[in-house]
Write an enzyme that holds these catalytic residues in place. Structure first.
Site, PDB file in Angstrom:
ATOM      1  N   LYS A 156       0.811  -1.210   0.000  1.00 56.69           N
ATOM      2  CA  LYS A 156       0.000   0.000   0.000  1.00 56.69           C
ATOM      3  C   LYS A 156       0.852   1.271   0.000  1.00 56.69           C
ATOM      4  CE  LYS A 156      -4.248  -1.983   1.798  1.00 56.69           C
ATOM      5  NZ  LYS A 156      -5.291  -1.989   2.843  1.00 56.69           N
TER       6      LYS A 156
ATOM      7  N   ARG B  50      -2.742 -10.432   5.186  1.00 55.10           N
ATOM      8  CA  ARG B  50      -3.250 -10.352   3.812  1.00 55.10           C
ATOM      9  C   ARG B  50      -2.143  -9.755   2.946  1.00 55.10           C
ATOM     10  NH1 ARG B  50      -5.795  -6.811   0.238  1.00 55.10           N
ATOM     11  NH2 ARG B  50      -7.489  -7.732  -1.006  1.00 55.10           N
TER      12      ARG B  50
END
Length: 272
Positions: free
Chosen positions: A219, A254
């Site tokens: 991210k 994740r």
């Protein structure tokens, strides 16, 4: 144990959830796995490398993204979910749309990963009508506008309160405690400072009483920390964030990059 339909997932050890975006426009790997056969082969590779769960998403929810038509989302995810579930893979469907969640559960998905935190009553009904696992994600606003001006007085306190409230409300609807996993939603309506505060507060969030998911992989937050602009090159930073989260009590990681995360987990397990 995390009860996910007919599957029981042991959360006494840290688990890997592999990211499978079957979209043309996801921030990191958009377009790479849009074809069903390519997507399924990538999922098999992630399982072979050590992923316990495959999280299939058909709508990019990157900052600034627009909502995808439900029929389009279904056309992307349903064939992949069907194949993988039939092969015995534990499939999570990453969606905020009840119709998509229901169709995927009907095809064998064992988990619903809802970035909108089951705020839609229709999604709650899908959860109530099944026995699948649920991931409550915190998101401030909607993907299209969530990064415009995110503001919190105390991000950790407010995100924690939201997750607790939603979990309790789902339980009040008759959903078993051991079906629920929580995710503070890094990047979903959070600044760099908010994301850093949430990562630092992993232990506090892990103490809520539900398995905690850490979803920092590739991210922008990682890119801001490392100075690496290209998401696919943020592997080392992503693995480092995942290992910190795991050391502080996160039970589900994740991630996009399975093999290096598994390798790092082996080292972490040896020294803890």
């Amino acid at each position: 144990m995390w009860h996910c339909g007919e599957r029981e997932i042991d959360t006494s050890k840290v688990l890997i959830m592999g990211v499978l975006n079957v979209t043309p426009d996801s921030f990191s790997d958009g377009g790479l796995y849009a074809a069903v056969d390519v997507a399924c082969e990538h999922a098999r590779q992630m399982v072979a490398e050590g992923a316990t769960i495959i999280d299939v998403g058909g709508e990019s929810t990157r900052p600034g993204s627009s909502e995808v038509d439900t029929r389009e989302e279904l056309s992307r995810v349903l064939p992949v979910v069907r194949v993988l579930a039939n092969e015995g893979v534990i499939v999570s469907i990453d969606t905020r749309h009840a119709q998509v969640a229901q169709a995927c559960v009907d095809e064998g998905a064992a988990i619903i990963n809802d970035i909108s935190g089951f705020r839609d009553p229709a999604m709650v009904e899908v959860a109530k009508s099944s026995s699948v696992g649920l991931i409550i994600v915190h998101m401030l606003g909607e993907p299209k506008t969530m990064q415009a001006t995110p503001h919190y007085t105390d991000v950790v306190k407010e995100v924690r309160a939201f997750l607790v409230q939603r979990a309790f409300e789902l339980e009040a609807e008759g959903i078993a405690h051991d079906r629920i996993c929580i995710d503070p939603g890094p990047g979903f309506g959070k600044t760099f400072e908010h994301n850093l505060a949430l990562l630092r507060a992993t232990a506090q969030l892990a103490d809520i009483g539900y398995p905690l998911m850490a979803a920092y992989s590739r991210k922008n937050f990682i890119g801001s920390l490392t100075g690496i602009r290209e998401p696919e090159r943020r592997v080392v930073g992503s693995v480092t964030a995942a290992m910190y989260a795991a050391s502080q009590g996160a039970r589900v990681l994740r991630v996009h990059d399975i093999a290096p995360t598994i390798e790092a987990l082996k080292v972490l397990a040896a020294v803890q």
